[in-house]
Write a protein that holds these residues in place. Structure first.
Motif, PDB file in Angstrom:
ATOM      1  N   PHE A 101      38.342  28.281  34.090  1.00 46.67           N
ATOM      2  CA  PHE A 101      37.909  30.444  34.400  1.00 46.67           C
ATOM      3  C   PHE A 101      40.030  30.028  33.784  1.00 46.67           C
ATOM      4  O   PHE A 101      41.163  30.265  34.461  1.00 46.67           O
ATOM      5  CB  PHE A 101      38.222  30.360  35.552  1.00 46.67           C
ATOM      6  CG  PHE A 101      38.578  29.447  36.773  1.00 46.67           C
ATOM      7  CD1 PHE A 101      39.958  29.703  37.528  1.00 46.67           C
ATOM      8  CD2 PHE A 101      37.648  28.747  37.275  1.00 46.67           C
ATOM      9  CE1 PHE A 101      39.812  28.130  38.663  1.00 46.67           C
ATOM     10  CE2 PHE A 101      38.047  27.528  38.131  1.00 46.67           C
ATOM     11  CZ  PHE A 101      39.072  27.658  38.908  1.00 46.67           C
ATOM     12  N   ARG A 102      40.231  29.906  32.294  1.00 46.63           N
ATOM     13  CA  ARG A 102      41.159  30.197  31.471  1.00 46.63           C
ATOM     14  C   ARG A 102      42.331  28.755  31.392  1.00 46.63           C
ATOM     15  O   ARG A 102      43.747  28.944  31.504  1.00 46.63           O
ATOM     16  CB  ARG A 102      41.547  31.366  32.132  1.00 46.63           C
ATOM     17  CG  ARG A 102      40.725  32.538  31.582  1.00 46.63           C
ATOM     18  CD  ARG A 102      40.289  33.019  30.110  1.00 46.63           C
ATOM     19  NE  ARG A 102      39.300  32.834  29.738  1.00 46.63           N
ATOM     20  CZ  ARG A 102      38.894  34.035  29.147  1.00 46.63           C
ATOM     21  NH1 ARG A 102      39.222  34.034  28.184  1.00 46.63           N
ATOM     22  NH2 ARG A 102      37.124  34.461  29.255  1.00 46.63           N
ATOM     23  N   ALA A 110      45.551  33.770  33.052  1.00 48.28           N
ATOM     24  CA  ALA A 110      45.110  32.751  33.925  1.00 48.28           C
ATOM     25  C   ALA A 110      45.393  33.094  35.287  1.00 48.28           C
ATOM     26  O   ALA A 110      45.915  34.350  35.097  1.00 48.28           O
ATOM     27  CB  ALA A 110      45.254  30.834  33.407  1.00 48.28           C
ATOM     28  N   CYS A 111      45.305  32.579  36.288  1.00 50.39           N
ATOM     29  CA  CYS A 111      46.137  32.911  37.461  1.00 50.39           C
ATOM     30  C   CYS A 111      45.582  33.938  38.019  1.00 50.39           C
ATOM     31  O   CYS A 111      46.197  34.594  38.289  1.00 50.39           O
ATOM     32  CB  CYS A 111      47.673  32.930  37.191  1.00 50.39           C
ATOM     33  SG  CYS A 111      48.947  33.270  38.719  1.00 50.39           S
ATOM     34  N   GLY A 112      44.634  34.103  38.534  1.00 53.52           N
ATOM     35  CA  GLY A 112      44.004  35.523  39.038  1.00 53.52           C
ATOM     36  C   GLY A 112      43.819  36.343  38.682  1.00 53.52           C
ATOM     37  O   GLY A 112      43.829  37.800  39.161  1.00 53.52           O
ATOM     38  N   SER A 113      43.518  36.371  36.892  1.00 52.50           N
ATOM     39  CA  SER A 113      44.063  37.577  36.309  1.00 52.50           C
ATOM     40  C   SER A 113      41.767  38.265  36.633  1.00 52.50           C
ATOM     41  O   SER A 113      41.634  37.591  37.011  1.00 52.50           O
ATOM     42  CB  SER A 113      43.702  37.601  35.022  1.00 52.50           C
ATOM     43  OG  SER A 113      42.864  36.140  33.634  1.00 52.50           O
ATOM     44  N   ILE A 117      38.404  36.215  37.074  1.00 56.78           N
ATOM     45  CA  ILE A 117      37.827  36.222  38.194  1.00 56.78           C
ATOM     46  C   ILE A 117      36.190  36.722  37.620  1.00 56.78           C
ATOM     47  O   ILE A 117      34.510  35.761  37.463  1.00 56.78           O
ATOM     48  CB  ILE A 117      37.069  37.909  38.713  1.00 56.78           C
ATOM     49  CG1 ILE A 117      38.691  37.152  39.522  1.00 56.78           C
ATOM     50  CG2 ILE A 117      36.256  38.142  39.951  1.00 56.78           C
ATOM     51  CD1 ILE A 117      39.206  36.312  40.994  1.00 56.78           C
ATOM     52  N   SER A 118      36.029  37.122  36.203  1.00 57.89           N
ATOM     53  CA  SER A 118      34.555  36.796  35.286  1.00 57.89           C
ATOM     54  C   SER A 118      34.052  36.093  34.686  1.00 57.89           C
ATOM     55  O   SER A 118      32.834  35.314  34.929  1.00 57.89           O
ATOM     56  CB  SER A 118      35.633  38.020  34.076  1.00 57.89           C
ATOM     57  OG  SER A 118      34.431  37.994  33.361  1.00 57.89           O
ATOM     58  N   VAL A 151      39.596  32.141  47.246  1.00 62.13           N
ATOM     59  CA  VAL A 151      39.441  33.278  48.343  1.00 62.13           C
ATOM     60  C   VAL A 151      39.407  34.347  47.468  1.00 62.13           C
ATOM     61  O   VAL A 151      39.160  35.463  47.555  1.00 62.13           O
ATOM     62  CB  VAL A 151      40.483  32.687  49.061  1.00 62.13           C
ATOM     63  CG1 VAL A 151      41.513  34.163  49.705  1.00 62.13           C
ATOM     64  CG2 VAL A 151      40.560  31.933  49.750  1.00 62.13           C
ATOM     65  N   LEU A 152      40.318  34.272  45.852  1.00 62.09           N
ATOM     66  CA  LEU A 152      40.238  35.505  44.837  1.00 62.09           C
ATOM     67  C   LEU A 152      38.806  35.557  44.784  1.00 62.09           C
ATOM     68  O   LEU A 152      37.806  36.840  44.577  1.00 62.09           O
ATOM     69  CB  LEU A 152      40.361  34.306  43.597  1.00 62.09           C
ATOM     70  CG  LEU A 152      41.976  34.943  43.842  1.00 62.09           C
ATOM     71  CD1 LEU A 152      42.511  33.986  42.228  1.00 62.09           C
ATOM     72  CD2 LEU A 152      42.164  35.912  43.239  1.00 62.09           C
ATOM     73  N   THR A 153      37.410  34.466  44.875  1.00 64.07           N
ATOM     74  CA  THR A 153      36.564  34.967  44.288  1.00 64.07           C
ATOM     75  C   THR A 153      35.667  35.153  45.590  1.00 64.07           C
ATOM     76  O   THR A 153      35.071  36.611  45.417  1.00 64.07           O
ATOM     77  CB  THR A 153      35.117  33.131  43.866  1.00 64.07           C
ATOM     78  OG1 THR A 153      35.899  32.967  43.317  1.00 64.07           O
ATOM     79  CG2 THR A 153      33.460  33.692  43.895  1.00 64.07           C
TER      80      THR A 153
END
Length: 328
Positions: A101-102, A110-113, A117-118, A151-153
């Motif tokens: 994921f990037r 990257a980093c929570g962008s 998520i996509s 946790v982002l997911t």
């Protein structure tokens, strides 16, 4: 100018701070790429920008519907980084995917962008289409930067996911930036580069936007999910992420579910005690997890839990998939 955030955050004044790299912690070892032969490298097209994102993937040959395990790479790693969860899935006959994921969290993509998520959602969609997976039996797991991504997911994914297991995660990028500056760790530059494109300049608003701690909890979407947050009591001393990240993230989520549930939250005096003393006086015998003594644990219903164990910045070896329900 001085910036002051939470009481546990380091206070940093001035500008032009230069940080130096530290050795990567155990769970950010990006050099080991030893994959079992059963795990195959695949490419997944991004639904967001059409780019190709790699992944390692295992489809169980067992009959019937199987669980899907989505294992997320660490802060400085990518999908090629060795992942011991793959071996557990092969042994158990679980479907498995370890997506990119990037890549490393040192650039704006990257980093929570939103791309991150996509990409994770795309990987889950791809795995569902290419395995015999029980759609009610999807599980996400990660450690360190993978705990952050887990946790982002939890906060952002469009998928219905049964469980999330986050070990040693980073949940407040603003705090971690200043904590990393104080430790002269490379992660301060990574966060700055991810939020501003410049390793010497932090964009605070963008850092908050990418931090689970500042995100609105999707209470309805996660009413049938469980999130288990784990941290080693010595992390932040012998590791790179203070346990305050896990403790405060847990309290934030409990408050989101129910502001009327104070007994399910970690008391502030416990947080300060564990941060200061690396133990909890009077904590009593709370058993073990993965062979480690439990220092503190709490939970809100069956929705979110916190476990502080005797250890550091790690996911202890052992049966980390024991919570996966029995296969039909």
């Amino acid at each position: 100018m001085c910036f002051r955030f939470f009481s546990i955050t380091l206070l940093i004044c001035g500008s032009g701070i230069v940080v130096s790299a530290q050795d990567s912690p155990k769970w950010d070892d990006t050099n080991s790429r030893d994959w079992p032969a059963q795990a195959k490298r695949v490419s997944i097209r991004s639904s967001a920008d059409g780019s190709e994102q790699g992944a390692y993937f295992y489809a169980s040959p067992a009959a019937g519907l199987r669980p899907l395990i989505v294992s997320l790479h660490t802060w400085s790693g990518n999908f090629q980084q060795k992942d011991t969860v793959a071996n557990l899935c092969i042994d158990k006959g679980f479907n498995y995917i370890h997506p990119d994921f990037r890549g490393p969290n040192n650039k704006p993509q990257a980093c929570g962008s939103e791309l991150v998520i996509s990409d994770i959602d795309d990987a889950i969609t791809w795995a569902l289409a290419n395995t015999k997976t029980d759609p009610e039996n999807i599980h996400v797991i990660g450690v360190s930067g993978g705990g952050y991504a887990t946790v982002l997911t939890y906060m952002k994914s469009r998928h219905k996911i049964r469980s999330f297991s986050a070990y040693a995660g980073i949940y407040n990028l603003v705090d971690w930036y200043y904590e990393s500056v104080g430790r002269k760790a490379k992660y301060a530059g990574d966060i700055a580069a991810s939020t501003s494109g410049n390793r010497n300049e932090l964009n605070v608003d963008e850092a908050k936007k990418r931090s689970p701690f500042f995100m609105q909890k999707p209470v309805t979407d996660r009413s049938k999910s469980t999130l288990s947050i784990y941290c080693g009591i010595h992390d932040g001393y012998t590791g790179s992420v203070p346990i305050s990240h896990s403790l405060l993230m847990y309290n934030k989520l409990v408050a989101d579910f129910s502001p009327e549930a104070p007994f399910s939250m970690v008391p502030q005096e416990y947080i300060q005690s564990m941060l200061r003393e690396r133990t909890l006086r009077g904590g009593g015998d709370q058993g073990t997890i993965l062979g480690r003594k439990i220092i503190y644990k709490n939970q809100y219903q069956d929705k979110v839990s916190i476990t502080v164990f005797e250890g550091g910045h790690e996911m202890p070896p052992g049966e980390v998939l024991a919570h996966i329900p029995a296969i039909k």
